[in-house]
Design a protein around this motif. Sequence first.
Motif, PDB file in Angstrom:
ATOM      1  N   UNK A 172      78.552  49.221-117.816  1.00  0.00           N
ATOM      2  CA  UNK A 172      78.131  50.589-118.093  1.00  0.00           C
ATOM      3  C   UNK A 172      77.183  50.591-119.286  1.00  0.00           C
ATOM      4  N   UNK A 173      76.035  51.237-119.123  1.00  0.00           N
ATOM      5  CA  UNK A 173      75.075  51.376-120.227  1.00  0.00           C
ATOM      6  C   UNK A 173      75.034  52.835-120.658  1.00  0.00           C
ATOM      7  N   UNK A 174      75.255  53.072-121.946  1.00  0.00           N
ATOM      8  CA  UNK A 174      75.225  54.429-122.491  1.00  0.00           C
ATOM      9  C   UNK A 174      74.397  54.412-123.766  1.00  0.00           C
ATOM     10  N   UNK A 175      73.931  55.589-124.190  1.00  0.00           N
ATOM     11  CA  UNK A 175      73.122  55.634-125.408  1.00  0.00           C
ATOM     12  C   UNK A 175      74.006  55.516-126.656  1.00  0.00           C
ATOM     13  N   UNK A 176      73.372  55.253-127.769  1.00  0.00           N
ATOM     14  CA  UNK A 176      74.095  55.012-129.017  1.00  0.00           C
ATOM     15  C   UNK A 176      74.930  56.212-129.462  1.00  0.00           C
ATOM     16  N   UNK A 177      74.400  57.414-129.275  1.00  0.00           N
ATOM     17  CA  UNK A 177      75.143  58.607-129.698  1.00  0.00           C
ATOM     18  C   UNK A 177      76.456  58.754-128.934  1.00  0.00           C
ATOM     19  N   UNK A 178      76.394  58.557-127.622  1.00  0.00           N
ATOM     20  CA  UNK A 178      77.612  58.654-126.819  1.00  0.00           C
ATOM     21  C   UNK A 178      78.589  57.544-127.195  1.00  0.00           C
ATOM     22  N   UNK A 179      78.085  56.327-127.363  1.00  0.00           N
ATOM     23  CA  UNK A 179      78.967  55.230-127.740  1.00  0.00           C
ATOM     24  C   UNK A 179      79.640  55.506-129.082  1.00  0.00           C
ATOM     25  N   UNK A 180      78.873  55.994-130.036  1.00  0.00           N
ATOM     26  CA  UNK A 180      79.445  56.269-131.359  1.00  0.00           C
ATOM     27  C   UNK A 180      80.503  57.369-131.295  1.00  0.00           C
ATOM     28  N   UNK A 181      80.294  58.357-130.444  1.00  0.00           N
ATOM     29  CA  UNK A 181      81.311  59.409-130.267  1.00  0.00           C
ATOM     30  C   UNK A 181      82.579  58.830-129.664  1.00  0.00           C
ATOM     31  N   UNK A 182      82.423  57.981-128.634  1.00  0.00           N
ATOM     32  CA  UNK A 182      83.581  57.340-128.014  1.00  0.00           C
ATOM     33  C   UNK A 182      84.290  56.418-128.996  1.00  0.00           C
ATOM     34  N   UNK A 183      83.515  55.677-129.771  1.00  0.00           N
ATOM     35  CA  UNK A 183      84.090  54.744-130.750  1.00  0.00           C
ATOM     36  C   UNK A 183      84.906  55.497-131.798  1.00  0.00           C
ATOM     37  N   UNK A 184      84.384  56.643-132.256  1.00  0.00           N
ATOM     38  CA  UNK A 184      85.104  57.464-133.244  1.00  0.00           C
ATOM     39  C   UNK A 184      86.421  57.976-132.664  1.00  0.00           C
ATOM     40  N   UNK A 185      86.361  58.516-131.444  1.00  0.00           N
ATOM     41  CA  UNK A 185      87.575  59.035-130.806  1.00  0.00           C
ATOM     42  C   UNK A 185      88.582  57.922-130.528  1.00  0.00           C
ATOM     43  N   UNK A 186      88.089  56.762-130.098  1.00  0.00           N
ATOM     44  CA  UNK A 186      88.973  55.625-129.837  1.00  0.00           C
ATOM     45  C   UNK A 186      89.667  55.181-131.123  1.00  0.00           C
ATOM     46  N   UNK A 187      88.921  55.121-132.212  1.00  0.00           N
ATOM     47  CA  UNK A 187      89.507  54.712-133.494  1.00  0.00           C
ATOM     48  C   UNK A 187      90.600  55.681-133.933  1.00  0.00           C
ATOM     49  N   UNK A 188      90.384  56.964-133.692  1.00  0.00           N
ATOM     50  CA  UNK A 188      91.405  57.964-134.037  1.00  0.00           C
ATOM     51  C   UNK A 188      92.677  57.766-133.221  1.00  0.00           C
ATOM     52  N   UNK A 189      92.523  57.237-132.003  1.00  0.00           N
ATOM     53  CA  UNK A 189      93.684  56.957-131.135  1.00  0.00           C
ATOM     54  C   UNK A 189      94.248  55.567-131.376  1.00  0.00           C
TER      55      UNK A 189
END
Length: 47
Positions: free
Chosen positions: A7-24
């Motif tokens: 899956x290829x996604x842009x940096x903004x989406x990845x950073x949002x997912x990374x932030x949410x994942x870290x919170x979990x």
Amino acid sequence: MAQRINLSIDDDLFNSLKKDAAEKGCTVNVYLITILEKLYKQNPFDY
């Protein structure tokens, strides 16, 4: 057998997912699996 997705996604989406994942307390990969399982499985496993 588990299947693999590339899956290829842009940096903004990845950073949002990374932030949410870290919170979990998990990785982006595990976070995405959790989201997809909640959408498509009747009894998802919460990682």
